[in-house]
Design an enzyme around this catalytic site. Structure first.
Site, PDB file in Angstrom:
ATOM      1  N   CYS A 148     -10.682  -3.127  -4.587  1.00  0.00           N
ATOM      2  CA  CYS A 148      -9.706  -4.129  -5.047  1.00  0.00           C
ATOM      3  C   CYS A 148     -10.400  -5.387  -5.552  1.00  0.00           C
ATOM      4  O   CYS A 148      -9.937  -6.014  -6.505  1.00  0.00           O
ATOM      5  CB  CYS A 148      -8.722  -4.458  -3.937  1.00  0.00           C
ATOM      6  SG  CYS A 148      -7.548  -3.120  -3.655  1.00  0.00           S
ATOM      7  N   GLU A 171      -2.973  -4.555  -3.240  1.00  0.00           N
ATOM      8  CA  GLU A 171      -3.418  -5.481  -4.296  1.00  0.00           C
ATOM      9  C   GLU A 171      -3.365  -4.804  -5.658  1.00  0.00           C
ATOM     10  O   GLU A 171      -2.938  -5.380  -6.655  1.00  0.00           O
ATOM     11  CB  GLU A 171      -4.859  -5.952  -4.047  1.00  0.00           C
ATOM     12  CG  GLU A 171      -5.076  -6.697  -2.747  1.00  0.00           C
ATOM     13  CD  GLU A 171      -5.454  -5.797  -1.580  1.00  0.00           C
ATOM     14  OE1 GLU A 171      -4.882  -4.694  -1.453  1.00  0.00           O
ATOM     15  OE2 GLU A 171      -6.322  -6.206  -0.786  1.00  0.00           O
ATOM     16  N   ASN A 190       0.840  -1.200   0.000  1.00  0.00           N
ATOM     17  CA  ASN A 190       0.000   0.000   0.000  1.00  0.00           C
ATOM     18  C   ASN A 190       0.875   1.250   0.000  1.00  0.00           C
ATOM     19  O   ASN A 190       1.937   1.286   0.626  1.00  0.00           O
ATOM     20  CB  ASN A 190      -1.016  -0.003   1.146  1.00  0.00           C
ATOM     21  CG  ASN A 190      -0.417  -0.153   2.524  1.00  0.00           C
ATOM     22  OD1 ASN A 190       0.632  -0.751   2.692  1.00  0.00           O
ATOM     23  ND2 ASN A 190      -1.097   0.382   3.518  1.00  0.00           N
ATOM     24  N   CYS A 201      -4.130   0.766  -2.705  1.00  0.00           N
ATOM     25  CA  CYS A 201      -4.000  -0.482  -1.944  1.00  0.00           C
ATOM     26  C   CYS A 201      -2.920  -1.388  -2.542  1.00  0.00           C
ATOM     27  O   CYS A 201      -2.631  -1.338  -3.743  1.00  0.00           O
ATOM     28  CB  CYS A 201      -5.310  -1.261  -1.975  1.00  0.00           C
ATOM     29  SG  CYS A 201      -6.652  -0.496  -1.076  1.00  0.00           S
ATOM     30  N   GLU A 215       0.344   5.266   0.662  1.00  0.00           N
ATOM     31  CA  GLU A 215      -0.610   6.276   1.130  1.00  0.00           C
ATOM     32  C   GLU A 215      -0.177   7.669   0.710  1.00  0.00           C
ATOM     33  O   GLU A 215       1.008   7.944   0.496  1.00  0.00           O
ATOM     34  CB  GLU A 215      -0.740   6.180   2.658  1.00  0.00           C
ATOM     35  CG  GLU A 215      -1.313   4.839   3.085  1.00  0.00           C
ATOM     36  CD  GLU A 215      -1.589   4.728   4.585  1.00  0.00           C
ATOM     37  OE1 GLU A 215      -1.116   5.587   5.352  1.00  0.00           O
ATOM     38  OE2 GLU A 215      -2.270   3.754   4.963  1.00  0.00           O
ATOM     39  N   CYS A 231     -10.371  -4.830   0.013  1.00  0.00           N
ATOM     40  CA  CYS A 231     -11.483  -3.870   0.025  1.00  0.00           C
ATOM     41  C   CYS A 231     -12.341  -4.058  -1.227  1.00  0.00           C
ATOM     42  O   CYS A 231     -11.955  -4.753  -2.177  1.00  0.00           O
ATOM     43  CB  CYS A 231     -10.945  -2.438   0.102  1.00  0.00           C
ATOM     44  SG  CYS A 231     -10.288  -1.821  -1.457  1.00  0.00           S
TER      45      CYS A 231
END
Ligand code: THU
Length: 127
Positions: A86, A54, A41, A52, A43, A83
């Site tokens: 994703c 993935e 991830n 994210c 940010e 999530c």
């Protein structure tokens, strides 16, 4: 191969850029040819721009020329699963694959991508 994929996802947690949530996520995707490509991830200070793990793994794999995938693993501290965003991207780019979910100690559970996103919207609806 599954164990190698799980380990790669766990290792990718070390690369997470998560200064806001401190929730480190690693992911790894296995390509059709057996190559393993990782992501973490990333940010942003503008939180909504965060990507994210993935999606980073999948976008990286695509950028490296891979278009077909066998499985994906995602690793977090506490076994968090992908999530909703994703799940959609996994379905769009991988269709039916295995998704391994891991915590900091290793593999916890495995789902198929259609279990994670039943009755998905996809390219078949656009044709
Ligand atoms: N995160 C992922 O990397 N993958 C998911 O499927 C769930 C959430 C990240 C985004 C953010 O950096 C942190 O976890 C907390 O939401």
């Amino acid at each position: 191969m599954k164990q190698k994929l799980v380990q790669a996802a766990m290792d990718m947690r070390n690369h997470a850029h998560a200064p806001y949530s401190n929730y480190r996520v690693g992911a790894a995707v296995e390509t059709e040819s057996g190559e393993i490509i990782g992501g973490c991830n990333v940010e942003s200070s503008s939180y909504g721009l965060t990507c994210c793990a993935e999606r980073v793994a999948l976008f990286r794999a695509l950028a490296e020329g891979h278009t077909s995938f066998n499985a994906l693993a995602v690793a977090t501290e506490n076994g968090g699963s992908p999530c909703g965003a994703c799940r959609q991207v996994i379905w769009d780019l991988c269709k039916e694959i295995l998704v391994h979910i891991c915590d900091k100690n290793g593999l916890l559970k495995t789902f198929s991508s259609s279990e994670l996103l039943p009755d998905a919207f996809d390219d078949s609806h656009l044709k």
